[in-house]
Each structure stands twice: as C-alpha cells, then as structure tokens.
Design an enzyme around this catalytic site. Structure first.
Site, short mmCIF file in Angstrom:
data_model
loop_
_atom_site.label_atom_id
_atom_site.label_comp_id
_atom_site.label_asym_id
_atom_site.label_seq_id
_atom_site.Cartn_x
_atom_site.Cartn_y
_atom_site.Cartn_z
N CYS A 114 0.89 -1.26 -0.11
CA CYS A 114 -0.02 0.03 0.08
C CYS A 114 0.94 1.52 -0.15
CB CYS A 114 -1.09 -0.05 1.16
SG CYS A 114 -2.05 -1.36 1.06
N HIS A 246 -3.42 7.32 2.27
CA HIS A 246 -4.05 6.13 1.49
C HIS A 246 -5.32 5.69 2.13
CE1 HIS A 246 -3.86 1.89 0.83
NE2 HIS A 246 -3.64 1.41 2.30
N ASN A 276 -10.15 -0.02 -0.41
CA ASN A 276 -8.66 0.14 -0.52
C ASN A 276 -8.06 -0.39 -1.81
OD1 ASN A 276 -6.08 -0.29 0.09
ND2 ASN A 276 -6.31 -1.15 2.09
O1 UT7 Z 1 -3.75 -1.05 3.24
C1 UT7 Z 1 -3.23 -1.63 4.61
C2 UT7 Z 1 -3.67 -0.98 5.76
N1 UT7 Z 1 -4.75 -1.73 5.95
C3 UT7 Z 1 -5.42 -1.28 7.01
O2 UT7 Z 1 -5.35 -0.23 7.37
C4 UT7 Z 1 -6.42 -1.89 7.62
C5 UT7 Z 1 -6.41 -1.74 8.96
N2 UT7 Z 1 -7.70 -2.25 9.64
C6 UT7 Z 1 -8.91 -2.04 9.79
O3 UT7 Z 1 -9.41 -1.20 9.00
C7 UT7 Z 1 -10.04 -2.64 10.87
O4 UT7 Z 1 -9.23 -3.19 11.87
C8 UT7 Z 1 -11.10 -3.57 10.30
C9 UT7 Z 1 -11.72 -2.90 9.22
C10 UT7 Z 1 -10.22 -4.62 9.36
C11 UT7 Z 1 -11.85 -4.26 11.22
O5 UT7 Z 1 -12.48 -3.42 12.25
P1 UT7 Z 1 -12.32 -3.84 13.61
O6 UT7 Z 1 -13.05 -2.54 14.31
O7 UT7 Z 1 -10.83 -3.80 14.00
O8 UT7 Z 1 -12.87 -5.17 13.96
P2 UT7 Z 1 -12.47 -6.54 14.39
O9 UT7 Z 1 -11.50 -6.92 13.49
O10 UT7 Z 1 -11.88 -6.31 15.74
O11 UT7 Z 1 -13.73 -7.43 14.28
C12 UT7 Z 1 -14.81 -7.15 15.07
C13 UT7 Z 1 -15.92 -8.22 14.89
C14 UT7 Z 1 -15.47 -9.38 15.06
O12 UT7 Z 1 -16.43 -10.21 15.57
P3 UT7 Z 1 -16.41 -10.70 17.14
O13 UT7 Z 1 -15.01 -11.53 17.12
O14 UT7 Z 1 -16.03 -9.34 17.78
O15 UT7 Z 1 -17.48 -11.63 17.47
C15 UT7 Z 1 -15.30 -10.07 13.60
O16 UT7 Z 1 -15.50 -11.37 13.32
O17 UT7 Z 1 -16.48 -8.05 13.57
C16 UT7 Z 1 -16.56 -9.07 13.03
N3 UT7 Z 1 -16.33 -9.14 11.56
C17 UT7 Z 1 -17.37 -8.82 10.53
N4 UT7 Z 1 -18.70 -8.63 10.84
C18 UT7 Z 1 -19.36 -8.36 9.74
C19 UT7 Z 1 -15.25 -8.85 10.90
N5 UT7 Z 1 -15.30 -8.64 9.58
C20 UT7 Z 1 -16.71 -8.57 9.41
C21 UT7 Z 1 -17.56 -8.23 8.44
N6 UT7 Z 1 -18.88 -8.20 8.56
N7 UT7 Z 1 -17.17 -7.89 7.26
#
Ligand code: UT7
Length: 319
Positions: A114, A246, A276
C-alpha cells in the site's frame, strides 16, 4: 534555483464493474451497516477477465499524459508500484511501456504494497533530480480482487481494484516535490501478508491480515511520517491545503487527522467509493481531487501511506 519534480498531469482508471456492500452481503456473512460503520466503505470496483493491473495502469497513464499535454514517447522513466503484477515477470511497467508505444526508456516495478506509490514517487523524484530522466510516469495499479480470500469476511470487503498515475517533469522553481520520507519495519511481516509466492509455495496466495493490529500501527506511523515530511519541508500543519492519504479505512483517516490537529475538510476521502486499492489509492484519490477542482495549482499537498511489511511513507509537494 532548485531542480524539482513537478506533477504535470494525473489520471486514473477503474474497472467497469462496481460492487456495493449489499452485493457482498449475498456472498459472505456481512452487512452494509457493519462495513460502513467500521470502514466507511460503500462500494468498490472489481476487474473482469479483460481488465488487469497492466491495462488499468495503461488507461491511467494515458489520462495523465493527456492532462500533462506530453507525448508518450517523451517519457524517459516509468516506475510502477504494484503487489499484483500481471505476471511474476516481466515487470508490469514494461507492459505499460509497450502498450504506450515507448520503445526505449527506463521501466521497472516497485513493490511496497500500500506504500508502493510513495516509494515509486520518491525513487522517480530522486532519478529526476540526479539527471537520469527529465520526464517520468509514476503509476500505482492493483487488482487485489485476485488475491482476496472471498470466504474471509474480515478482508474481502475491504479492498478494490484500480489505478492512478502522474506525469513528473523536471523544473527549476518553487513548485514540485518539497520533501519525502520512507520507512520499513520487517518485524511486522506477519500482520499483513499473502500466503504464497513463486519461491515458497509456487502459488499466488491469498491476502491475510490481523486488521486490529494493523489499524493501531497505521494511526501512529502515519501521523508521525506526516510530521516528519512537513518538518523536512520547513512547513507547519497550518500550511497544508490538502492531505491525500492512503484510503484504507475512514476511521484511520479521521484518527490521523485528529492526531495532527488537521481539519477533516482538508482530507481527501475516496475510500467510500473505491475501498482500499493498495498502491493505487493515493494517485487515484489525488486525481479525483484534481479533476473535481479541490486541489489547485500552487497549493500544498501532503501524500501518505502505510502497508504490508510494514512499510510507510509521506511526501509534501507544491502542486
Ligand atoms: O492497506 C493496509 C492497511 N490496512 C489497514 O489499514 C486495515 C486496518 N484495519 C482495519 O481497517 C480494521 O481493523 C478492520 C476494518 C479490518 C476491522 O475493524 P475492527 O473494528 O478492528 O473489527 P475487528 O477485526 O476487531 O472485528 C470485530 C468483529 C469480530 O467479531 P467478534 O470477534 O467481535 O465477534 C469480527 O469477526 O467484527 C467481525 N467482523 C465482521 N462482521 C461483519 C469482521 N469482519 C466482518 C464483516 N462483517 N465483514
């Protein structure tokens, strides 16, 4: 007078097919509400079989050349950032070169995921200022849809395909790239990676990410590198007209702007439309804001990105 690399024109290209969150919710266990609330993403573009990193890059390059009023044959250097090349080799840069009908110039790919566009821009800027080329195409192009695990809702909703390009020219004067700064820290390889490759599995592999940990590092590193490039250029946050970050997650954009004390209206946001697009995201967002009239000649623009490796970097320019 100081010799600088000036952006003479920009262009971008998107696949024909737009995929909204509701369509993804039919394929994986997710909802439009979750995706919008956690990421700000509403849609992304997905390449079909006829669209590749190379064809998107070529379309973006043609648009940038047209805006710059430069013939393709005047280009002396092509630096193309991608983590999703058309083939393992030759470089996608040479495929773009051939498609544009340029028979002799320097052409190579840069791989910093990225952060790829910031790496490519910095390399091209150094080569222009050292006299290796006077006019360059710098391109970020990706088809991440081809390396996504479409069963993994934690990653497949986050990415899209696209390309952005700029034409750089050598000019003496006040405008151009004023400063840039690149970083990498390979201790974090396992937080964002692809589980395949020519020399290990012999396969292309799929993207894997520990999202929450990447998020945490992104906010800290991006705020820091923006501070660094502004200091290098002798500028303050108040001097900045636009930040083109980004486009990974709207929450990262908000948190970074807050950390820097930057008004949210100065941040160019396209993640809602494009998701992204990795190395394409900065030039795609830049071109969008130039074409809709937000970024104007003479303004101070900061570019920044962070990605797998980790790699991260920033640049500040007077457009
Ligand atoms: O380009 C390189 C740089 N990349 C980034 O900068 C990405 C950085 N990270 C992020 O943008 C965020 O961490 C994410 C968008 C990937 C995830 O958001 P989050 O608020 O950190 O969520 P999480 O991973 O902690 O997941 C929270 C919950 C989980 O469920 P439990 O374990 O709390 O029951 C996931 O299983 O959300 C669940 N989850 C979803 N639910 C519905 C994860 N993906 C999804 C989804 N739909 N697509």
């Amino acid at each position: 007078m100081t010799l600088r690399s000036v952006i003479l024109g920009s262009g971008s290209a998107l696949p024909k097919r737009r995929v909204d969150n509701a369509e993804l919710a039919e394929r994986v266990d997710t909802t439009d509400e979750w995706i919008v609330e956690r990421t700000g993403i509403r849609s992304r573009y997905i390449a079909d079989d006829s669209e590749t990193t190379g064809t998107l890059a070529t379309d973006a390059a043609r648009a940038a050349l047209a805006m710059a009023g430069i013939e393709a044959t005047d280009i002396g250097l092509i630096v193309l950032a991608t983590a999703t090349p058309d083939q393992t080799f030759p470089s996608t840069a040479t495929k773009v070169q051939a498609a544009l009908g340029i028979n002799d110039c320097i052409a190579f790919d840069v791989h910093a995921v990225c952060t790829g566009f910031l790496y490519a821009l910095t390399v091209a800027d150094s080569m222009i200022r050292s006299g290796s080329a006077t006019t360059a195409l710098v391109i970020g192009s990706e088809t991440f849809s081809r390396i996504l695990d479409w069963e993994d809702r934690g990653t497949c909703v986050l990415f899209g395909d696209g390309a952005g390009a700029i034409v750089l020219g050598a000019e003496e004067g006040e405008r151009g790239i004023l400063a840039s700064k690149l970083h990498a820290d390979g201790r974090h390889n396992d937080l964002l990676f692809v589980d395949g490759g020519p020399s290990t599995t012999g396969t292309v592999g799929k993207l894997r990410m520990k999202g929450r940990e990447v998020f945490r590092h992104a906010v800290v590193n991006l705020a820091e590198v923006m501070g660094e490039v502004l200091a290098l250029a002798g500028l303050a946050t108040a001097d900045v007209d636009w930040v083109v970050p980004h486009q990974a997650n709207a929450r990262i954009l908000d948190a970074t702007a807050r950390k820097l004390g930057l008004a949210p209206e100065k941040v160019v946001v396209t993640v809602d439309r494009h998701a992204n697009t990795s190395a394409a995201s900065v030039p795609l967002a830049f071109d969008t804001a130039v074409r809709d009239g937000r970024i104007k000649r003479g303004q101070i623009v900061v570019l920044e990105a962070m990605g797998g490796g980790f790699t991260w970097g920033g640049a500040v320019l007077r457009y």
